[in-house]
Design a protein around this motif. Structure first.
Motif, PDB file in Angstrom:
ATOM      1  N   TYR B  73       0.747  -1.110   0.065  1.00 15.42           N
ATOM      2  CA  TYR B  73       0.016  -0.191   0.114  1.00 15.42           C
ATOM      3  C   TYR B  73       0.808   1.237   0.060  1.00 15.42           C
ATOM      4  N   ALA B 185      -9.648  -4.786  10.468  1.00 11.99           N
ATOM      5  CA  ALA B 185      -8.413  -4.059  10.366  1.00 11.99           C
ATOM      6  C   ALA B 185      -8.152  -3.346  11.746  1.00 11.99           C
ATOM      7  N   SER B 220      -3.986  -6.465  10.804  1.00 15.62           N
ATOM      8  CA  SER B 220      -3.852  -6.469   9.459  1.00 15.62           C
ATOM      9  C   SER B 220      -2.623  -7.201   8.523  1.00 15.62           C
ATOM     10  N   ASN B 246      -8.680  -6.456   5.321  1.00 10.89           N
ATOM     11  CA  ASN B 246      -7.672  -6.251   4.297  1.00 10.89           C
ATOM     12  C   ASN B 246      -7.404  -7.499   3.683  1.00 10.89           C
ATOM     13  N   ASP B 274      -8.660  -3.667  -0.124  1.00 17.41           N
ATOM     14  CA  ASP B 274      -7.620  -3.064  -0.746  1.00 17.41           C
ATOM     15  C   ASP B 274      -6.998  -3.056  -2.271  1.00 17.41           C
TER      16      ASP B 274
END
Lengths: 343, 343
Positions: B73, B185, B220, B246, B274
């Motif tokens: 990310y 998350a 996460s 995620n 995501d």
DNA sequence: CTGTTAGCGCCTTCAT
DNA sequence: ATGAAGGCGCTAACAG
């Protein structure tokens, strides 16, 4: 913007004194020191870094340039670099080279212009001469990661790419595979070259001929792994094992393999490179080679710091890989040979 | 270190003239300009950035602080940020907050001390008040990503986390699922909260009760996804679909699901968040929500530049997610209901 | 202990 | 068109 002068006036002293308490240099009477502190707080004084660095000829920071920001790989690198730099009380400044040699060089220059105390360069694309030239055109210490430069051996932190690839493929062979395909890491980079060479040497060692059809030149992306593997399969190239230049491509390849109705590892064994986080979560778990990127960057920074402090340094031994064996490799068709060797 | 003085001497002019040709300001006779250039080249002159910035009160760079360097990310974020900054002729300086609110704040201060023209903050941990306070303690423009601040609306670039999560879970329900588990998350972050809230709202909308046993609080990481999913399975929690906070956790969960002898999506449907690169390569392809991080950072930088140039700015509309539907969701046990609705 | 005086390297009026 | 001089904010001898 409140300056040192403002503080000195407020505290009824001279700039020099303020500077002294700020840096803890020289002797300052307790009482005046406190006055100065008070003035600083009241004015919410923040020293101007630029001015400071200019006068000091040091910015108390170390610069890091990476070829590109993407991939888990650089994430680790940056993370660890930031931590290590901080441990040395230095600020880390990062820039990327947009995956081109020119920008990599520009990035270094930019950091040099900013008067970093030292610079660490992880380049994928620059030529050896260019790097060497850059090293002595740069006024501050420059450490190079991922490259082995004989003319600057003690400024290099590198990994035995070829040896690691060799081990991986050698392992595949000892598991009974002889038809081993390969999707290379970007072939225009030293890394890609070295890994491919490892593959080739391992085959040679075992007297396995080079088969161009089994070698595809990849780009390190998952999509590439998928496409190239699919190609080979469709072209009727037969192999019992696939060595991918990195885990991402291995992931992509895995999908192509399954879509062709083949199973991993029963029909095709798979080996990656890098030990990316996802390698563990692929099913079956991907066997791959672990590359100690954390240690490498740590070492690089430490070496840089030594140079900054003009401490004596020694060349850093090459880093080596470790095979991480999970479940993506099964005994190959030639297994019998190694299990019951002929007498 | 060759300075402007050296150049001026060599060219037989004054420092002022050198400065003029360097910056292209003022009028300089063609011939002397050339002399200066020649002198610069011969001496390999490189202007001192610090001195320049000090005199100019601008470093021609923009600072970016991210909570942490890891994850694909932030890789995307950094990559795009670097490109965009360059497009504006600014240098990008990146720092991370070591995943703690304090360091995030320190990082911003450090960049401010370095006199960046503007600062962009992507914080996962700082409190709203802290951010607000930081905004007006910082002398240069500060843009905040991933947070919605009403008191500083035009400095925010954010994503409708809750809405996106809502859509994802809503989709799951319309596909016939009612027993939907969730691995959140990080729940101490606004993002984690918002996504969970989306999950909750979607359930509410469809009159599905909240079942604490079906909600696990994740971190996460892939490992977390694996462990928590495994836990639920072992604890006998039953669900036909799992919504992961995620993609990484979804990946981990996928392995746990399969190890339990269950199939995706036939036995359990899986939804991520995501649209990580690996989402596409999971088998079956992971359905997830795409988060336009590229556009967000681009917008943030553009907004920052506008502020730097004192151009008028407008609040930036929230960014919204897009469901990326692949193969990890199958019709749930309640399918019949929606296919043939009661009259 | 503290103030004065020069820089660090560059930019920018203000004269000429 | 060009030079002289002062300033950006801070540090570092050198005197007291």
């Amino acid at each position: 913007m409140v300056t040192m002068l403002d503080v000195s006036l407020r505290a009824g002293v001279s700039k020099a004194t303020v500077s002294r308490v700020l840096n803890g240099t020289g002797q300052v009477k307790e009482s005046t020191r406190n006055q100065v502190f008070k003035a600083m707080e009241e004015l919410e004084y923040r020293p101007n870094f630029l001015a400071r660095s200019l006068a000091n000829r040091t910015s108390n920071s170390i610069g890091l340039v990476v070829s590109s920001f993407d991939g888990f790989y650089f994430g680790c690198l940056l993370q660890q670099a930031a931590r290590r730099a901080e441990l040395h009380g230095k600020q880390l400044i990062v820039t990327d080279g947009h995956d081109t040699p020119v920008r990599e060089e520009l990035a270094v220059q930019m950091l040099a212009d900013r008067r970093c105390d030292a610079i660490i360069l992880y380049t994928r694309f620059m030529s050896e001469e260019a790097i060497l030239q850059l090293i002595d055109a740069t006024p501050m210490p420059l450490i190079v990661i991922n490259r082995q430069l004989f003319q600057a051996r003690d400024k290099c932190v590198f990994f035995e790419q070829q040896e690691a690839a060799f081990q991986a493929v050698d392992y595949l062979v000892t598991q009974g595979h002889r038809a081993i395909a390969c999707i290379t890491a970007p072939i225009h980079t030293p890394t890609g070259q070295a890994r491919l060479m490892g593959y080739r040497k391992a085959l040679e060692k075992h007297g396995i001929g080079w088969d161009a059809a089994k070698v595809k030149y990849g780009d390190s992306a998952m999509t590439g792994g998928y496409t190239l593997c699919q190609q080979m399969l469709q072209q009727g190239v037969t192999f019992s094992a696939l060595f991918a230049g990195n885990d991402d491509m291995a992931l992509g390849a895995a999908k192509a393999i399954r879509q062709a109705g083949l199973r991993i590892p029963q029909d095709i064994s798979l080996f990656g490179f890098d030990d990316a986080p996802s390698a563990q979560w692929l099913e079956p778990g991907l066997s791959t080679v672990y590359l100690p990127i954390d240690s490498m960057i740590t070492t690089a920074i430490d070496q840089a710091i030594k140079l900054v402090n003009s401490e004596p340094i020694a060349a850093i031994p090459p880093f080596t890989g470790t095979l991480v064996l999970r479940e993506s490799v099964a005994p190959g068709p030639g297994t019998r040979l190694s299990t019951a060797p002929a007498r």
